[in-house]
Design a protein around this motif. Structure first.
Motif, PDB file in Angstrom:
ATOM      1  N   GLN A 279      -3.408   4.695  13.517  1.00  0.00           N
ATOM      2  CA  GLN A 279      -2.080   5.072  13.035  1.00  0.00           C
ATOM      3  C   GLN A 279      -1.603   6.248  13.866  1.00  0.00           C
ATOM      4  OE1 GLN A 279      -1.737   6.422   8.927  1.00  0.00           O
ATOM      5  NE2 GLN A 279       0.385   5.721   8.820  1.00  0.00           N
TER       6      GLN A 279
ATOM      7  N   PHE B 128       3.834   0.753   2.570  1.00  0.00           N
ATOM      8  CA  PHE B 128       3.641  -0.262   3.597  1.00  0.00           C
ATOM      9  C   PHE B 128       3.519  -1.641   2.953  1.00  0.00           C
ATOM     10  CE2 PHE B 128       3.148   2.394   7.247  1.00  0.00           C
ATOM     11  CZ  PHE B 128       2.563   3.567   6.795  1.00  0.00           C
TER      12      PHE B 128
ATOM     13  N   PHE C 126       0.729  -4.863   9.361  1.00  0.00           N
ATOM     14  CA  PHE C 126       1.470  -3.867   8.591  1.00  0.00           C
ATOM     15  C   PHE C 126       2.937  -3.848   8.994  1.00  0.00           C
ATOM     16  CE2 PHE C 126      -1.448  -1.057   6.211  1.00  0.00           C
ATOM     17  CZ  PHE C 126      -2.638  -1.663   6.547  1.00  0.00           C
ATOM     18  N   GLY C 127       3.787  -3.628   8.003  1.00  0.00           N
ATOM     19  CA  GLY C 127       5.169  -3.297   8.297  1.00  0.00           C
ATOM     20  C   GLY C 127       5.257  -1.876   8.812  1.00  0.00           C
ATOM     21  N   THR C 128       6.446  -1.505   9.227  1.00  0.00           N
ATOM     22  CA  THR C 128       6.641  -0.188   9.843  1.00  0.00           C
ATOM     23  C   THR C 128       6.719   0.932   8.811  1.00  0.00           C
ATOM     24  OG1 THR C 128       8.998  -0.702   9.912  1.00  0.00           O
ATOM     25  CG2 THR C 128       7.746  -1.036  11.930  1.00  0.00           C
TER      26      THR C 128
ATOM     27  N   PHE D 230     -12.875  -3.719   9.854  1.00  0.00           N
ATOM     28  CA  PHE D 230     -11.689  -3.640  10.696  1.00  0.00           C
ATOM     29  C   PHE D 230     -11.422  -2.183  11.058  1.00  0.00           C
ATOM     30  CE2 PHE D 230     -10.459  -7.998   9.731  1.00  0.00           C
ATOM     31  CZ  PHE D 230     -11.033  -8.208   8.500  1.00  0.00           C
TER      32      PHE D 230
ATOM     33  N   GLY E 250      -5.248   9.044   2.021  1.00  0.00           N
ATOM     34  CA  GLY E 250      -5.584   7.707   2.478  1.00  0.00           C
ATOM     35  C   GLY E 250      -4.651   6.659   1.910  1.00  0.00           C
ATOM     36  N   LEU E 251      -4.881   5.422   2.291  1.00  0.00           N
ATOM     37  CA  LEU E 251      -4.087   4.293   1.816  1.00  0.00           C
ATOM     38  C   LEU E 251      -4.614   3.811   0.470  1.00  0.00           C
ATOM     39  CD1 LEU E 251      -3.833   2.384   5.154  1.00  0.00           C
ATOM     40  CD2 LEU E 251      -1.863   3.047   3.785  1.00  0.00           C
TER      41      LEU E 251
ATOM     42  N   LEU F  75      -5.039  -7.723   8.958  1.00  0.00           N
ATOM     43  CA  LEU F  75      -3.802  -7.391   8.271  1.00  0.00           C
ATOM     44  C   LEU F  75      -2.736  -7.006   9.287  1.00  0.00           C
ATOM     45  CD1 LEU F  75      -5.176  -5.153   5.380  1.00  0.00           C
ATOM     46  CD2 LEU F  75      -4.724  -7.617   5.352  1.00  0.00           C
TER      47      LEU F  75
ATOM     48  N   TYR G 139       0.847  -1.189   0.000  1.00  0.00           N
ATOM     49  CA  TYR G 139       0.000   0.000   0.000  1.00  0.00           C
ATOM     50  C   TYR G 139       0.886   1.244   0.000  1.00  0.00           C
ATOM     51  CZ  TYR G 139      -4.334  -2.528   1.059  1.00  0.00           C
ATOM     52  OH  TYR G 139      -5.435  -3.339   0.999  1.00  0.00           O
TER      53      TYR G 139
ATOM     54  N   GLN H 115       3.885   6.641  12.594  1.00  0.00           N
ATOM     55  CA  GLN H 115       4.005   5.196  12.764  1.00  0.00           C
ATOM     56  C   GLN H 115       3.121   4.437  11.780  1.00  0.00           C
ATOM     57  OE1 GLN H 115       3.986   3.700  16.756  1.00  0.00           O
ATOM     58  NE2 GLN H 115       4.701   5.632  17.637  1.00  0.00           N
ATOM     59  N   SER H 116       3.210   3.123  11.862  1.00  0.00           N
ATOM     60  CA  SER H 116       2.443   2.263  10.981  1.00  0.00           C
ATOM     61  C   SER H 116       1.038   2.050  11.556  1.00  0.00           C
ATOM     62  CB  SER H 116       3.162   0.935  10.817  1.00  0.00           C
ATOM     63  OG  SER H 116       2.504   0.125   9.871  1.00  0.00           O
ATOM     64  N   LEU H 117       0.264   1.238  10.888  1.00  0.00           N
ATOM     65  CA  LEU H 117      -1.103   0.971  11.330  1.00  0.00           C
ATOM     66  C   LEU H 117      -1.137  -0.226  12.268  1.00  0.00           C
ATOM     67  CD1 LEU H 117      -1.450   2.503   8.492  1.00  0.00           C
ATOM     68  CD2 LEU H 117      -3.733   1.468   8.512  1.00  0.00           C
TER      69      LEU H 117
ATOM     70  N   LEU I 228      -3.978  -2.777  14.235  1.00  0.00           N
ATOM     71  CA  LEU I 228      -5.383  -3.183  14.294  1.00  0.00           C
ATOM     72  C   LEU I 228      -5.920  -3.006  15.699  1.00  0.00           C
ATOM     73  CD1 LEU I 228      -7.784  -4.523  12.777  1.00  0.00           C
ATOM     74  CD2 LEU I 228      -6.894  -6.716  13.588  1.00  0.00           C
TER      75      LEU I 228
ATOM     76  N   TYR J 177      -8.100  -5.215   0.343  1.00  0.00           N
ATOM     77  CA  TYR J 177      -8.669  -4.465   1.445  1.00  0.00           C
ATOM     78  C   TYR J 177      -8.710  -2.982   1.090  1.00  0.00           C
ATOM     79  CZ  TYR J 177      -8.188  -8.713   4.194  1.00  0.00           C
ATOM     80  OH  TYR J 177      -8.301  -9.993   4.661  1.00  0.00           O
ATOM     81  N   THR J 178      -9.876  -2.404   1.290  1.00  0.00           N
ATOM     82  CA  THR J 178     -10.073  -0.974   1.035  1.00  0.00           C
ATOM     83  C   THR J 178     -10.137  -0.250   2.366  1.00  0.00           C
ATOM     84  OG1 THR J 178     -11.314  -1.469  -0.977  1.00  0.00           O
ATOM     85  CG2 THR J 178     -11.588   0.727  -0.042  1.00  0.00           C
ATOM     86  N   PHE J 179      -9.553   0.940   2.389  1.00  0.00           N
ATOM     87  CA  PHE J 179      -9.524   1.721   3.612  1.00  0.00           C
ATOM     88  C   PHE J 179     -10.329   2.998   3.454  1.00  0.00           C
ATOM     89  CE2 PHE J 179      -6.408  -0.402   6.274  1.00  0.00           C
ATOM     90  CZ  PHE J 179      -5.849  -1.287   5.380  1.00  0.00           C
ATOM     91  N   GLY J 180     -10.947   3.414   4.554  1.00  0.00           N
ATOM     92  CA  GLY J 180     -11.539   4.731   4.584  1.00  0.00           C
ATOM     93  C   GLY J 180     -10.454   5.790   4.541  1.00  0.00           C
ATOM     94  N   SER J 181     -10.868   7.023   4.344  1.00  0.00           N
ATOM     95  CA  SER J 181      -9.901   8.115   4.210  1.00  0.00           C
ATOM     96  C   SER J 181      -9.299   8.528   5.544  1.00  0.00           C
ATOM     97  CB  SER J 181     -10.564   9.319   3.550  1.00  0.00           C
ATOM     98  OG  SER J 181     -11.733   9.662   4.252  1.00  0.00           O
TER      99      SER J 181
ATOM    100  N   ARG K  49      -8.591  12.106  11.438  1.00  0.00           N
ATOM    101  CA  ARG K  49      -7.414  12.643  12.128  1.00  0.00           C
ATOM    102  C   ARG K  49      -7.879  13.289  13.422  1.00  0.00           C
ATOM    103  NH1 ARG K  49      -2.251  13.907  10.436  1.00  0.00           N
ATOM    104  NH2 ARG K  49      -2.843  13.365   8.301  1.00  0.00           N
TER     105      ARG K  49
ATOM    106  N   TYR L 183      -8.456   0.426  12.534  1.00  0.00           N
ATOM    107  CA  TYR L 183      -7.022   0.560  12.756  1.00  0.00           C
ATOM    108  C   TYR L 183      -6.714   1.921  13.361  1.00  0.00           C
ATOM    109  CZ  TYR L 183      -6.244  -3.462   9.672  1.00  0.00           C
ATOM    110  OH  TYR L 183      -6.221  -4.718   9.115  1.00  0.00           O
TER     111      TYR L 183
ATOM    112  N   GLU M  46      -7.889  -6.544  19.742  1.00  0.00           N
ATOM    113  CA  GLU M  46      -6.493  -6.963  19.762  1.00  0.00           C
ATOM    114  C   GLU M  46      -5.887  -6.649  21.129  1.00  0.00           C
ATOM    115  OE1 GLU M  46      -4.875  -8.582  17.034  1.00  0.00           O
ATOM    116  OE2 GLU M  46      -7.030  -8.721  16.597  1.00  0.00           O
TER     117      GLU M  46
END
Lengths: 116, 113
Positions: B37, A90, A106-108, B33, A43-44, A104, A36, B41-43, B45, B102-106, B109, B35, B58
């Motif tokens: 962020q 990612f 995710f990597g960093t 799902f 967004g992603l 899922l 991604y 940093q990364s995402l 769950l 997998y689709t993500f919302g926008s 923030r 998430y 989680e």
């Protein structure tokens, strides 16, 4: 259990040169793997995905990735970088056999900078 | 692929208050799902929401802090309760309605002051 390691937190390349973003994975099952991209304040967006079909996967914007089971790798490449490729990338893994209903991991992330 | 409408896109909230984030999908999906962020940093769950049952959280996330509703196959909400500055993050929902991926919302923030 599943995990993903992005080997470089930051990659810089000159415009027009090749891009290589490295990713190694670990999964108890035959994994599904994704790349991604996230542009600043955006967004992603899915670049490409591997789900046990062809090992060389072509994605959008000229990106591709090769699934190498023996090396547990899924590196992302592009022959010629463009300024618009500057973003966070990612590598993502999902395990199991219930595609679409799995979490899922995710990597960093790898921040790609393009030098004019 | 599915289209997700996520609201609000951003908010600034006082500590101790709660914020509810909504995700509306244009097709029916089994799982949704959520998430988080954190800055730079990364995402990670938070939880998986299945229609008609309680969400699965989680490690490190609890229902009292992040209650989730999933009233039907196209809608879900995540509430961030009793907020503190450490909750300042981007919150995203995600679905996978088919083999596309997998689709993500926008994203939402959130800044807690």
């Amino acid at each position: 259990a599943q995990s993903v390691t992005q080997l470089d937190s930051h990659v810089s390349v000159s415009e027009g040169t090749p891009v290589l973003l490295r990713c190694n994975y670990s999964s108890s099952y035959s994994p599904s793997l994704f790349w991604y991209v996230q542009h600043p304040n955006k967004g992603l967006q899915l670049l490409l995905k591997y789900t046990s079909a062809a090992t060389l996967v072509k994605g959008i914007n000229g990106f591709e990735a090769e699934f190498k089971k023996s090396e547990t790798s899924f590196h992302l490449t592009k022959p010629s970088a463009h300024m618009s490729d500057a973003a966070e990338y990612f590598c993502v893994v999902s395990g199991g056999t219930n595609f679409g209903n799995e979490k899922l991991t995710f990597g960093t992330g790898t921040r790609l900078t393009i030098i004019p | 692929s599915a289209v997700i409408s996520q609201k609000p896109s951003r908010d600034i909230c006082q500590r101790g208050t709660s914020l509810t984030i909504q995700c509306q999908v244009d097709s029916q999906v089994t799982m949704m799902f959520w998430y988080r962020q954190q800055p730079g940093q990364s995402l990670t769950l938070i939880a998986t929401a299945n229609q008609g049952s309680e969400a699965t959280y989680e490690s490190g996330f609890v229902i009292d802090k992040f209650p989730i509703s999933r009233p039907n196959l196209t809608f879900s909400t995540l509430t961030v309760s009793n907020m503190s500055p450490e909750d300042s993050s981007i919150y995203l929902c995600s679905v996978s309605p088919g083999t596309y991926g997998y689709t993500f919302g926008s994203g939402t923030r959130l800044t807690v002051v």
